[in-house]
Design an enzyme around this catalytic site. Structure first.
Site, short mmCIF file in Angstrom:
data_model
loop_
_atom_site.label_atom_id
_atom_site.label_comp_id
_atom_site.label_asym_id
_atom_site.label_seq_id
_atom_site.Cartn_x
_atom_site.Cartn_y
_atom_site.Cartn_z
CG HIS A 116 -1.93 1.01 1.33
ND1 HIS A 116 -1.66 2.32 1.68
CD2 HIS A 116 -3.27 0.96 1.12
CE1 HIS A 116 -2.77 3.02 1.69
NE2 HIS A 116 -3.78 2.23 1.35
CG ASP A 194 0.50 -2.06 6.11
OD1 ASP A 194 -0.42 -2.08 6.95
OD2 ASP A 194 0.35 -1.59 4.96
CD GLN A 197 -6.90 -4.15 4.32
OE1 GLN A 197 -7.85 -4.83 4.69
NE2 GLN A 197 -7.04 -2.89 3.95
CE LYS A 220 -7.32 0.27 6.42
NZ LYS A 220 -8.28 0.43 5.32
CB CYS A 356 -3.89 3.66 -1.57
SG CYS A 356 -5.03 5.04 -1.43
#
Length: 400
Positions: A116, A194, A197, A220, A356
């Site tokens: 991302h 990261d 998600q 999220k 993105c």
């Protein structure tokens, strides 16, 4: 207790409203449970902030309780290793800027082409500022990192490796358990993951994952917007220079010098997003009653059904990991935006564009994709409504 989709769906006021869209965009942001709305109201009835005065003891206790909740959620080393940020992007930038003083032109930073922008651009800019070399590792056709290819680029000059745990395009889950030992074997690099998600889909244990830095967003994970978490090893977090300076992050200030507070406050300058933190505490308490693994299995079953049904369309190309609740797709000879517009007119909410993650979209030789991302509050009716709308949209486009 087996996961109950009906009971879980009932937790979200979104579904109690009339004429709401079929929501298939949870990778962008999840819907919010009633407990979040109630906790927000309760907070603003209290008044005050935190860590400022004696009358704010209740707010401060809830605020720090949230830090403990996050520590337990991801099995962080301690509450001091939980840093509040404005979101995943802020956390990654905090690390990139906080380590700038340690980088020189001889150093190398490894990222993947599947990142991302939040885990791509900060390292690109760090490389430009420091003169370090940015190494962009392509991913395989299935979206996975080739461990042999990674081993070849790792060396004594590798200062940092940054990668996503789960792709926001295909839902591909990287094998962190095998990648990090490889990185440790071949280099002394710090590792940033990261987890934007990942956080909502499976349990995370920092004590076994050996991650130096991890960042994710609350919104999220059924939480409020404008809040995120940076965590990791205390030894790694201690290396970061503050990105911002001001109140709360200092112990003593004179005309000529300042002495900074210890973690976590050293990296949390200014008035915090108090409401979001306290509300997130309520959300995390609520979330504990649900079986996260069972919820993910349920969501994956819906995703598999969507993939199977999409495969019946001759012009449809699908980009998705087999064990994922995130899937991207395109229809040949049809503009993504045209199809998304016709779906939106029928009250179907999906994502369209480059998400993105432009380098990854370019790597896939695409202009963009349509993306469906599911959550445990989705049900069979949502899927059926999507395909009914899709068939109508395709028929209209074929007529045109």
């Amino acid at each position: 207790m087996p996961f109950d989709n009906v009971k879980f769906r009932q937790q979200f006021p979104y579904f109690q409203q009339e004429n709401t869209a079929v929501y298939l965009d949870s990778a962008a942001t999840t819907l919010k449970p009633q407990v979040l709305i109630d906790a927000t109201t309760d907070f603003y009835l209290l008044g005050g902030s935190v860590h400022r005065s004696q009358y704010e003891e209740k707010q401060t206790a809830l605020y720090e309780q949230a830090r403990t909740q996050v520590k337990e959620l991801i099995h962080a080393e301690s509450e001091n290793a939980v840093i509040w940020t404005s979101g995943c992007t802020h956390g990654i930038n905090l690390v990139a800027n906080g380590l700038l003083h340690q980088f020189c032109p001889q150093d190398e930073i490894i990222i993947t082409t599947a990142e991302h922008h939040a885990n791509f651009v900060p390292w690109q800019q760090l490389a430009k500022k420091s003169g370090a070399k940015l190494v962009i590792l392509p991913v395989e056709k299935d979206g996975m990192i080739d461990e042999q290819a990674l081993a070849q680029v790792l060396n004594s000059r590798t200062k940092l490796v940054a990668l996503n745990w789960v792709s926001n395009i295909t839902g591909t889950k990287q094998s962190i358990a095998s990648l990090i030992p490889l990185i440790r074997q071949k280099s002394t690099a710090l590792v940033l993951v990261d987890a934007a998600q990942a956080i909502c889909h499976f349990p995370i244990d920092l004590q076994t994952a050996d991650i130096d830095f991890i960042s994710f967003s609350a919104h999220k994970f059924y939480g409020p917007t404008g809040l995120g978490v940076l965590s990791g090893k205390l030894t790694a977090l201690e290396q970061l220079q503050p990105l911002m300076f001001g109140g709360k992050m200092v112990e003593q200030v004179s005309n000529s010098t300042s002495r900074f507070s210890k973690l976590p406050y050293r990296l949390e300058a200014g008035t915090p997003n108090t409401a979001a933190v306290i509300v997130f505490c309520a959300v995390l308490t609520w979330f504990r009653q649900w079986d996260q693994i069972a919820m993910e299995k349920y969501t994956q079953s819906l995703a598999k059904q969507i993939v199977t049904r999409l495969q019946n369309y001759a012009l449809c190309r699908i980009f998705s990991s087999p064990q994922s609740s995130i899937l991207s797709f395109v229809f040949e000879h049809i503009e993504n935006s045209d199809l998304a517009t016709l779906l939106a007119e029928q009250n179907i909410a999906i994502r369209v564009g480059k998400h993105c993650a432009e380098p990854y979209i370019n790597h896939l030789n695409l202009q963009g994709t349509l993306r469906i991302s599911l959550a445990p509050y989705n049900n069979q009716q949502d899927i059926d409504n999507f395909f009914t709308a899709l068939d109508k949209a395709l028929s209209l486009l074929e007529i045109e």
